[in-house]
Write a protein that holds these residues in place. Structure first.
Motif, PDB file in Angstrom:
ATOM      1  N   GLY A 255       2.464   6.173  -0.338  1.00  0.00           N
ATOM      2  CA  GLY A 255       3.259   5.222  -1.107  1.00  0.00           C
ATOM      3  C   GLY A 255       4.700   5.659  -1.253  1.00  0.00           C
ATOM      4  N   GLY A 291      -2.128   0.198  -2.954  1.00  0.00           N
ATOM      5  CA  GLY A 291      -0.787  -0.246  -2.604  1.00  0.00           C
ATOM      6  C   GLY A 291      -0.093  -1.115  -3.633  1.00  0.00           C
ATOM      7  N   SER A 330      -1.682   3.603  -0.535  1.00  0.00           N
ATOM      8  CA  SER A 330      -2.269   2.435   0.128  1.00  0.00           C
ATOM      9  C   SER A 330      -3.329   2.885   1.125  1.00  0.00           C
TER      10      SER A 330
END
Length: 342
Positions: A255, A291, A330
């Motif tokens: 991320g 995410g 994510s």
């Protein structure tokens, strides 16, 4: 007892006089926030390292606030750093000190505004319509969205673009990055700095270059942002400028750690980003994919966090200078188009 009261009264008066004299003897220093455009000495310099060197200089009466990148040409970038400094500080001395670093070619002051106040309150000063926002008639977002943006610093708009457009963007990105981690030549993808803080692959949407020239961007995505700018301009003081970035996170990415896109700013004439708009292009996104975009609300608004799932077609809109945010890890490929307005 009257004598004791007189002594207390004299003591209190003496303290007040001393405090007043102290205020007179120690003049109050106004602080200013400066934006500096910093040109690296060459293309191999790590941009995050430049900012760390600037902080390490320890310039007196100067507090470094943050930095961002500015696209130049041929994939090159400059650093736009911001700092708060006492009014007694000469900006020429800051420039000369920074230009003494080997990693820096040149420094230019691009804006100077008074540095005061709560970030959300400062950003709200950009609104010239406040009490009657609900009476506006914007085109691509609702008046309720603009009201929420003013009240809380952010808003979320679903179905900003059609599902077919979401799929088209995702397919374009997937085809271009099919050989990742090897980057293709058809689009100027880059690995943005600082890599310790972010795991995405990104490209600026530059006119006359792919992917800005691809039909889905040229005919639908970019015009949608133009319409959004028109809506924002019905209640905010903006110059009418914007820049765009397409970003993709690979599956199992870490991320993007907490950051802000700009410093709090109420000067419409500054080149500081004022509004951030993140458009998600993820078909069939599921909660298990992670995410999410995490927003930290201002302390004056409760100081809690809000998580926004990157559902296809969803637009997350927030005031750039007062909304710290992060992309959570994510577990699926994740695509978004970000537009910054000022």
């Amino acid at each position: 007892s009257s004598h004791s009261l007189l002594q207390v009264s004299r003591s209190s008066l003496s303290k007040k006089v001393c405090f007043a004299l102290l205020v007179l003897l120690v003049p109050w220093q106004m602080r200013y926030r400066y934006e500096l455009e910093v040109m690296p000495s060459d293309a191999e310099v790590v941009l995050s390292g430049i900012f760390q060197e600037m902080v390490a200089l320890g310039l007196p009466c100067v507090t470094w606030l943050g930095w961002r990148t500015k696209p130049l040409f041929f994939g090159l970038e400059a650093v736009v750093a911001s700092c708060a400094a006492d009014e007694s500080v000469d900006t020429t001395s800051i420039q000369e000190s920074l230009e003494g670093l080997e990693s820096i070619q040149s420094v230019k002051v691009v804006s100077a505004v008074e540095y005061v106040g709560d970030p959300l309150e400062m950003c709200r000063r950009l609104f010239f319509v406040t009490d009657n926002i609900q009476e506006l008639a914007p085109g691509c977002v609702s008046a309720a969205h603009l009201r929420h943006l003013f009240d809380h610093g952010y808003t979320v708009v679903d179905s900003f673009i059609a599902p077919s457009e979401v799929e088209e963007v995702a397919a374009l990105v997937g085809a271009s990055l099919s050989t990742f981690p090897n980057l293709p030549d058809d689009i100027r993808w880059r690995l943005p700095e600082p890599r310790r803080a972010r795991a995405d692959v990104a490209t600026w949407l530059t006119p006359s270059e792919r992917p800005a020239t691809d039909a889905v961007f040229a005919s639908r995505i970019l015009p949608a942002f133009d319409s959004l700018l028109a809506d924002l301009s019905t209640c905010m003081q903006l110059q009418g400028k914007q820049e765009h970035q397409l970003a993709w996170y690979p599956a199992s990415s870490t991320g993007y750690s907490r950051h802000t896109d700009a410093e709090a700013n109420s000067d419409p004439s500054s080149e500081q980003r004022k509004v951030s708009a993140v458009l998600y292009c993820n078909p069939s996104w599921e909660r298990a994919h992670g995410g999410t975009l995490r927003l930290w609300l201002a302390e004056s608004d409760g100081g809690s966090t809000v998580d926004v799932e990157p559902t296809g077609g969803r637009l997350a809109l927030f005031l750039s200078g007062c909304m710290p945010h992060a992309v959570q890890p994510s577990y699926h490929e994740r695509c978004a188009v970000t537009c910054w307005f000022w």
